[in-house]
Design a protein around this motif. Structure first.
Motif, PDB file in Angstrom:
ATOM      1  N   PRO A   7       0.816  -1.225   0.000  1.00  0.00           N
ATOM      2  CA  PRO A   7       0.000   0.000   0.000  1.00  0.00           C
ATOM      3  C   PRO A   7       0.848   1.273   0.000  1.00  0.00           C
ATOM      4  O   PRO A   7       0.538   2.231   0.691  1.00  0.00           O
ATOM      5  CB  PRO A   7      -0.806  -0.144   1.292  1.00  0.00           C
ATOM      6  N   TYR A   8       1.909   1.267  -0.758  1.00  0.00           N
ATOM      7  CA  TYR A   8       2.766   2.441  -0.905  1.00  0.00           C
ATOM      8  C   TYR A   8       3.460   2.357  -2.259  1.00  0.00           C
ATOM      9  O   TYR A   8       3.316   1.364  -2.989  1.00  0.00           O
ATOM     10  CB  TYR A   8       3.777   2.547   0.246  1.00  0.00           C
ATOM     11  N   SER A   9       4.203   3.387  -2.611  1.00  0.00           N
ATOM     12  CA  SER A   9       4.770   3.488  -3.952  1.00  0.00           C
ATOM     13  C   SER A   9       5.674   2.311  -4.298  1.00  0.00           C
ATOM     14  O   SER A   9       6.529   1.905  -3.499  1.00  0.00           O
ATOM     15  CB  SER A   9       5.569   4.791  -4.075  1.00  0.00           C
ATOM     16  N   LEU A  10       5.523   1.808  -5.505  1.00  0.00           N
ATOM     17  CA  LEU A  10       6.385   0.733  -5.996  1.00  0.00           C
ATOM     18  C   LEU A  10       7.763   1.242  -6.359  1.00  0.00           C
ATOM     19  O   LEU A  10       8.669   0.439  -6.632  1.00  0.00           O
ATOM     20  CB  LEU A  10       5.748   0.077  -7.226  1.00  0.00           C
ATOM     21  N   ALA A  26       0.159   6.536   8.195  1.00  0.00           N
ATOM     22  CA  ALA A  26       1.213   7.553   8.228  1.00  0.00           C
ATOM     23  C   ALA A  26       2.522   6.968   7.722  1.00  0.00           C
ATOM     24  O   ALA A  26       3.278   7.633   7.003  1.00  0.00           O
ATOM     25  CB  ALA A  26       1.375   8.094   9.649  1.00  0.00           C
ATOM     26  N   MET A  27       2.809   5.730   8.078  1.00  0.00           N
ATOM     27  CA  MET A  27       4.022   5.070   7.596  1.00  0.00           C
ATOM     28  C   MET A  27       3.991   4.902   6.074  1.00  0.00           C
ATOM     29  O   MET A  27       4.981   5.160   5.387  1.00  0.00           O
ATOM     30  CB  MET A  27       4.184   3.708   8.270  1.00  0.00           C
ATOM     31  N   PHE A  28       2.853   4.504   5.526  1.00  0.00           N
ATOM     32  CA  PHE A  28       2.756   4.338   4.078  1.00  0.00           C
ATOM     33  C   PHE A  28       2.998   5.668   3.362  1.00  0.00           C
ATOM     34  O   PHE A  28       3.661   5.708   2.313  1.00  0.00           O
ATOM     35  CB  PHE A  28       1.378   3.791   3.697  1.00  0.00           C
ATOM     36  N   ARG A  29       2.442   6.763   3.913  1.00  0.00           N
ATOM     37  CA  ARG A  29       2.665   8.073   3.300  1.00  0.00           C
ATOM     38  C   ARG A  29       4.146   8.450   3.348  1.00  0.00           C
ATOM     39  O   ARG A  29       4.691   9.006   2.380  1.00  0.00           O
ATOM     40  CB  ARG A  29       1.806   9.135   3.989  1.00  0.00           C
ATOM     41  N   SER A  30       4.794   8.123   4.453  1.00  0.00           N
ATOM     42  CA  SER A  30       6.232   8.389   4.564  1.00  0.00           C
ATOM     43  C   SER A  30       7.010   7.555   3.558  1.00  0.00           C
ATOM     44  O   SER A  30       7.948   8.048   2.915  1.00  0.00           O
ATOM     45  CB  SER A  30       6.709   8.088   5.983  1.00  0.00           C
ATOM     46  N   ASP A  49       9.770   8.908   0.979  1.00  0.00           N
ATOM     47  CA  ASP A  49      11.191   8.703   1.283  1.00  0.00           C
ATOM     48  C   ASP A  49      11.652   7.257   1.278  1.00  0.00           C
ATOM     49  O   ASP A  49      12.859   7.008   1.405  1.00  0.00           O
ATOM     50  CB  ASP A  49      11.507   9.285   2.680  1.00  0.00           C
ATOM     51  N   GLY A  50      10.743   6.303   1.159  1.00  0.00           N
ATOM     52  CA  GLY A  50      11.162   4.919   1.342  1.00  0.00           C
ATOM     53  C   GLY A  50      11.684   4.743   2.761  1.00  0.00           C
ATOM     54  O   GLY A  50      11.283   5.445   3.689  1.00  0.00           O
ATOM     55  N   LEU A  51      12.615   3.825   2.937  1.00  0.00           N
ATOM     56  CA  LEU A  51      13.282   3.642   4.234  1.00  0.00           C
ATOM     57  C   LEU A  51      14.684   3.112   3.944  1.00  0.00           C
ATOM     58  O   LEU A  51      14.872   1.923   3.658  1.00  0.00           O
ATOM     59  CB  LEU A  51      12.507   2.670   5.121  1.00  0.00           C
ATOM     60  N   VAL A  52      15.652   4.014   4.031  1.00  0.00           N
ATOM     61  CA  VAL A  52      17.009   3.709   3.562  1.00  0.00           C
ATOM     62  C   VAL A  52      18.025   4.043   4.650  1.00  0.00           C
ATOM     63  O   VAL A  52      17.954   5.094   5.285  1.00  0.00           O
ATOM     64  CB  VAL A  52      17.333   4.509   2.283  1.00  0.00           C
ATOM     65  N   GLY A  53      18.971   3.142   4.850  1.00  0.00           N
ATOM     66  CA  GLY A  53      20.082   3.367   5.770  1.00  0.00           C
ATOM     67  C   GLY A  53      21.365   2.807   5.189  1.00  0.00           C
ATOM     68  O   GLY A  53      21.371   2.178   4.129  1.00  0.00           O
TER      69      GLY A  53
END
Length: 289
Positions: free
Chosen positions: A165-168, A251-255, A259-263
């Motif tokens: 449920p977020y951007s591919l 809220a997490m899906f919108r984030s 920005d994805g989630l990158v480290g």
């Protein structure tokens, strides 16, 4: 023999941490909800031992703190993982840390999240506050901040359709759950990592679309990537959640859209002493399991 308390032992992370500790010959005290029938992992022989290390379950109510003193008594370390998106994560952290101090437990590992100070995700902010709460009691506590797991999408890839449920096209440095568990066991067995904060991200930044393409190559059959609308998620998978949990995840899906989630992978690579496992590695193993 060393004995470690694993809080959240019946979940996939707790089971992985339990496996990693057992492989080091550590006896595990597995905290489970009172009355729970969930299975925890047992039965892996420790290195250089004739007998298998053991898992002992102990009932703990994290919301009230009932059972924590008994669970903590005599253990050498604690791995604390709160229930996902729990509204009282900070209160739970306080109760667990207070009990650890009262029982003289100084080796403490807290399972947080990558980028806990990201204000766009309320449940990340609760992790950040829980980190501070724990360290106000246990000065030597070590914080693990893992990225999302490869394993979260393995079953979907094997089924041929990865629906999120977020951007591919947002990037993620997903990490292998067993790599995270290996670090957790290292922290709990080696005092050199006390009072550290460890970002644990995987070696590649991939979008879900790219992950599906790699899965197609690994499995030798088509794997589709598809985006689920928020409305469909809310009335489908999200319908059974509490309003607070549903709002946290939305809220997490919108984030993730933004920005994805990158480290960075450097810390994990150094701790493991090898290259962390990739999406391809994990998927290939799952396909042959």
């Amino acid at each position: 023999m060393t004995e470690v308390l694993v809080i959240g032992a019946a979940g996939k992370t707790g089971r992985a941490v339990t496996r990693a500790l057992l492989a080091r010959g550590v006896t595990v005290r597995a905290a489970v909800r009172p009355g729970s029938s969930s299975a925890v992992y047992a039965g892996v022989p420790g290195p250089g031992t004739d007998a298998a290390p053991e898992v002992h379950t102990v009932p703990v109510d994290l919301e009230s703190g009932a059972g924590l003193p008994v669970a903590m008594a005599g253990v050498s370390g604690v791995y604390h993982l709160a229930p996902n998106v729990h509204p009282d994560e900070v209160g739970i952290a306080r109760r667990v840390a207070e009990a650890a101090v009262a029982e003289g437990v100084s080796r403490f590992a807290f399972h947080s999240v990558l980028h806990p100070d990201d204000a766009s995700m309320p449940h990340h902010l609760r992790k950040a506050e829980a980190e501070r709460e724990i360290r106000s009691f246990v000065r030597t506590a070590t914080v693990l901040r893992p990225a999302a797991y490869h394993q979260n999408l393995v079953d979907a890839a094997l089924a041929g359709r990865m629906v999120v449920p977020y951007s591919l096209d947002s990037a993620f440095t997903n990490v292998d759950l067993d790599d995270v568990a290996e670090v957790a066991a290292l922290v709990l067995c080696d005092g050199r990592l006390e009072d550290e904060t460890l970002d644990l991200a995987g070696p590649e930044a991939l979008t879900v679309r790219e992950m599906a393409a790699r899965a197609t190559a690994v499995l030798g059959r088509p794997v589709e990537a598809a985006e689920l609308s928020r409305d469909t998620w809310t009335t489908g998978p999200g319908a059974s959640l509490t309003a607070q949990a549903r709002d946290d995840l939305l809220a997490m899906f919108r984030s993730y859209d933004r920005d994805g989630l990158v480290g960075g992978v450097g810390t994990l690579r150094d701790l493991l002493g090898r290259e962390p496992r990739t999406w391809t590695d994990v998927l290939a193993d799952a396909a042959t399991a």
